[in-house]
Enzyme design. Structure first.
Site, short mmCIF file in Angstrom:
data_model
loop_
_atom_site.label_atom_id
_atom_site.label_comp_id
_atom_site.label_asym_id
_atom_site.label_seq_id
_atom_site.Cartn_x
_atom_site.Cartn_y
_atom_site.Cartn_z
N HIS B 12 0.83 -1.21 0.00
CA HIS B 12 0.00 0.00 0.00
C HIS B 12 0.86 1.26 0.00
CE1 HIS B 12 -0.11 -0.59 4.67
NE2 HIS B 12 0.85 0.24 4.37
N HIS B 59 -1.22 5.56 9.02
CA HIS B 59 0.15 6.09 9.15
C HIS B 59 0.09 7.48 9.76
CE1 HIS B 59 0.11 3.09 5.93
NE2 HIS B 59 1.36 2.85 6.22
N HIS B 193 10.83 -4.10 4.48
CA HIS B 193 11.27 -2.71 4.27
C HIS B 193 11.61 -2.05 5.59
CE1 HIS B 193 6.96 -1.96 4.99
NE2 HIS B 193 7.09 -0.66 4.89
N GLU B 240 4.54 -4.86 9.26
CA GLU B 240 3.20 -4.76 8.66
C GLU B 240 2.68 -6.12 8.20
OE1 GLU B 240 3.43 -0.21 6.83
OE2 GLU B 240 3.56 -1.90 5.48
#
Lengths: 137, 280
Positions: B12, B59, B193, B240
């Site tokens: 996303h 976020h 990441h 995530e």
């Protein structure tokens, strides 16, 4: 009474063993509360305009530490994270500057933007040697 | 009776949204990704889901440091795209499914998952980028969405096993909803990441591919994976991936892999995309 499945002290201590990484723990969240709330304020257009006009004056409206303010003024994202900043909150700051996540992440590695982008194109940073300080792996 | 028919995992990342919004989907850098998503775009047109349970993380857009819900569920009529610092994304307002959302919220709470109920919430790239990737440029989204934001930012985040069990509870909730609905569940974010510190840019292809394999055939290993392993192997933001376990837990034992895509890099991340069918 049952024993918790995870020992909280061991759980948190392990986070400090990851090279070049600051896990956003409760302790950091508390330290960075106002720094992160300042960043959130930049989600509003009028606040971004006021901040851009006089960054120092805007920062002085917030009960942040001087080290936090300096990290913001210098756009020193490693320092901001050391002061309790979280990358998703700091994103409001570099977005206000018109900068991307890749730009901001790159500045924290000591590489130039081009070098960092090139590393990503070549498959990113290998986890080899970046897993554990103690175990040197 | 409503049914969960399929699950999708997808990145996303905001850069995908920016590429999409600025018409850069055919740039050499982004083209391989947007080309691959053509498969899921045509598949989903045939499937015509009525509603998506969209698992994602906020976020620092709807939730600041004042309120940090571990598991939340959006029960509103609609959700506006958030202004994340460069103005809201130019995408349609997301329509909710309050009846289904409240039903899931009530059922999960009775099933001992104490969801935080949200009646007003803006949604950020975590939710709108997957919608753009799956439906392309549209005047209005062709589905209703039940947002399920999960805290994966402030530690401790929920364990993989807890996420899995929530997925199972969501499945039970959907199956007790009286209307005949075709429901999909999407798990978004990931894969490996790291966006912060001198270790930024970490990507672990071996870990990611094993994660994708085991998500399909050996999810038991992933349910037991401790947070420290995600952090060491998949980077600080790779955590995530626990959200994918909510999706997988909701699909039941018998899944069939319909499509798979893995690509490095998408900005700072490794992008993983799976389409899984839930067989009864």
């Amino acid at each position: 009474m049952t024993t918790p499945r995870i020992d909280i002290h061991e759980y948190l201590a392990a986070f400090e063993d990851i090279p070049g990484t600051r896990v956003f723990t409760a302790q950091r969240a508390r330290k960075g509360y106002w720094l992160n709330q300042f960043c959130m304020s930049l989600m509003k257009h009028e606040n971004r305009e006021r901040f851009k006009k006089d960054e120092r004056a805007y920062l002085d409206e917030w009960p942040m530490t001087e080290a936090q303010k300096q990290a913001v003024l210098n756009r020193d994202y490693n320092a901001a994270i050391d002061e309790g900043g979280n990358i998703y909150f700091l994103a409001k700051l570099f977005s206000t500057d018109g900068k991307s996540f890749q730009y901001a992440a790159g500045t924290m590695t000591g590489m130039t933007q081009e070098e960092y982008a090139q590393m990503m194109l070549q498959g990113g940073r290998s986890p080899e040697g970046w897993r554990s300080i103690k175990e040197g792996r | 009776m409503a049914r969960i028919t399929a699950g999708i995992t997808s990145s996303h990342i905001p850069a995908l949204g920016a590429a999409f919004d600025l018409g850069k989907t055919q740039d050499p850098y982004w083209k391989p990704i947007f080309d691959d998503y053509e498969w899921v775009k045509s598949w989903i047109k045939e499937e015509k889901p009525d509603a998506i349970i969209l698992v994602y993380n906020d976020h620092a857009s709807a939730f600041d440091m004042n309120i940090i819900p571990t598991f939340a569920i959006g029960c509103a009529e609609e959700f506006k795209p958030a202004d994340e610092g460069w103005g809201p994304r130019p995408v349609p307002v997301v329509k909710g499914h309050p009846d289904l959302a409240w039903h899931i919220a009530q059922s999960c709470i009775l099933d001992e998952f104490d969801m935080t109920i949200i009646n007003k919430m803006e949604v950020d790239h975590g939710l709108t980028v997957p919608l753009s990737m799956m439906f392309g440029k549209v005047d209005e989204w062709p589905v209703k969405v039940v947002p399920v934001p999960v805290n994966v930012v402030t530690y401790p985040v929920p364990s993989g096993n807890r996420c899995w069990l929530l997925g199972e509870a969501i499945r039970r909730a959907v199956e007790s909803y009286p209307e005949d609905l075709n429901v999909q569940i999407w798990g978004t974010g990931g894969m490996s990441h790291q966006l912060q510190g001198p270790r930024a840019g970490l990507v672990n292809k071996e870990f990611d591919l094993a994660f994708m394999n085991d998500l399909v055939t050996n999810p038991e290993r992933l349910r037991r994976m401790p947070h420290i392993e995600y952090l060491r192997e998949a980077g600080s933001e790779g955590i995530e991936l626990v959200m994918w376990l909510i999706m997988r837990g909701a699909l039941g034992d018998n899944v069939e892999e319909l499509h798979r895509f893995y690509h490095i890099p998408a900005s700072n991340t490794a992008l993983g995309h799976l389409v899984l069918k839930s067989n009864p």
